[in-house]
Design a protein around this motif. Sequence first.
Motif, short mmCIF file in Angstrom:
data_model
loop_
_atom_site.label_atom_id
_atom_site.label_comp_id
_atom_site.label_asym_id
_atom_site.label_seq_id
_atom_site.Cartn_x
_atom_site.Cartn_y
_atom_site.Cartn_z
N GLY A 437 0.79 -1.22 0.00
CA GLY A 437 0.00 0.00 0.00
C GLY A 437 0.83 1.28 0.00
O GLY A 437 0.26 2.37 -0.10
N ARG A 474 -5.10 7.48 -1.00
CA ARG A 474 -3.80 6.83 -0.88
C ARG A 474 -3.67 5.57 -1.73
O ARG A 474 -2.56 5.06 -1.90
N ASP A 475 -4.77 5.03 -2.22
CA ASP A 475 -4.70 3.85 -3.08
C ASP A 475 -4.65 4.21 -4.56
O ASP A 475 -4.70 3.33 -5.41
N ASP A 476 -4.54 5.50 -4.88
CA ASP A 476 -4.50 5.97 -6.26
C ASP A 476 -3.21 6.77 -6.48
O ASP A 476 -3.10 7.90 -6.02
N ARG A 508 2.84 2.71 -6.78
CA ARG A 508 2.20 2.17 -5.58
C ARG A 508 2.29 0.66 -5.61
O ARG A 508 1.89 -0.01 -6.56
N GLU A 510 1.40 -3.08 -4.19
CA GLU A 510 0.25 -3.77 -3.59
C GLU A 510 0.69 -4.82 -2.59
O GLU A 510 1.83 -5.27 -2.61
#
Length: 510
Positions: A437, A474-476, A508, A510
């Motif tokens: 993340g 924050r996930d983009d 980013r 995963e």
Amino acid sequence: MLDIPSSVRVDVEALLAAQNHMGVCDALEQYAPVGKPDAMTAPHLPKVAGIDSTVPPPAHTVAPASPAPAPPSSPATPGTPGAPGAPGALIQDRLAGWVSDLTTLHELTERLARTAVLDEALHEVLRAGAALVGARRGLVVLEPADGLGPDTTVGLGLARADLGHIETVPRGATSYGRILDRADGTDEPEVHADLLSENGLDPRHREVATRLGYAASFALPLATEAAGQLGAAVWLYDEPAEPVERQRHLVGLYTSYATEHLARLLELERARTKSRTLAEELLPPRLPRVGGVQLAARHRTGPRGGGDWYDALPLPEGALGLAVGSVTGSGASAVAAMGRLRASLRAYAVMEGEDPVAVLSDLELLLRLTEPARSATALFAYCEPALRKIVLAGAGHSPPLVIGERRTEFVETSLSAPLGMLACWEAPSVEFSPEPGETVLLYTDGLLHRTGDPMDRAFARLHAAAAGVPRTIRDDPGAIADHVLHTVLPDGLDAADSEEDVVLLAARFE
């Protein structure tokens, strides 16, 4: 300098106070004494900001009235400054009006000369022209006759939807359309003093005029012999009206000067567009899709084009190469050097990408041999997304930034000189592992330089912007890059003209 007999003195305060009359030459000729006149020179005011000072008398100027009989107790001597209808008073009024108009034109052209962007200059032309002709709204249609563009429409007091309504009127029924489609090359204005009362007015034009609430229009071509035809300007009146002769002459002088200025800005805009297009074409057209990592990039180039670049390329065994760099200089030569450097790094990364030090060492040798007068900074990272492992090396480049839920910190990299600055470049690489993340942000120094702050404060601003990324984005990686860009460079600094390019590359994991 006017050499006028003492009986016709010009009161300076009266000259400055009068505002609405002109035409000194005709007044001097009308009231010249019979016989040999005193020594007199014709008034030749200096040209102001490229403006021809020959201004015709206004159509509304009223001829001087016959002098009224003076009271018996205080007879007035004809020809004295205090006598009614004295020539001195008329000269004062007209000369003051002339000077006032020239001063106004000087101020307007000075304001226009301070514009450095085409869109800003078009808005300034509309505002100045509206003041000169007494209108409230207007539009400029930029359509260069050479067909090279850019073609655009700018409005004053008209929203984008209003301009859209006007553009639905058949071109041949509009004032600007008739001006732009002329084959004879004349520069005569298009005047419609009472638009809605005209016979033969296009029904769609009548409908749009009624809807937008304008009843008259005055249009001028934006064209000169040197610049050619660039477009047309139209000013709109809320009620039936038209500018008088004096207003037409003044706005004609202004638009002649404005056209030359717009032509220079147009050429500059075309050069900027070419540089931006060339730089964009030398950068990756799209980012690769690699399992385990999401990528996003943002690029802002300066007006002359610079040498900042980025790259992301798939490597054998599911690896990924990330790179950012900057070449010294600006303009076409820097853009070309950037393209050569990026292409070379791609080749070295495919051959020995797992060793970032070797990649940059080869790049250093190539730069010294082929372009000894140029230096560059670069950062290359070899990523294994499945293992969340990154090995990177940098040559005079700023350290990456790790952005996550529990930390926001710069990666500790070894200090190194830029490429081309040493006889042999070599610096140790560093290895680190981002958490699931977390986003690794690579960037060029242009992001820091554009802030205008010292480097320590610029780094602090960048760290604060990264630490303040909202949890919802924050996930983009694209949203993270946008947030950092707009926070570090607020109030349009990211889009303003600058000598510094800006590159952000976000990955980013995963």
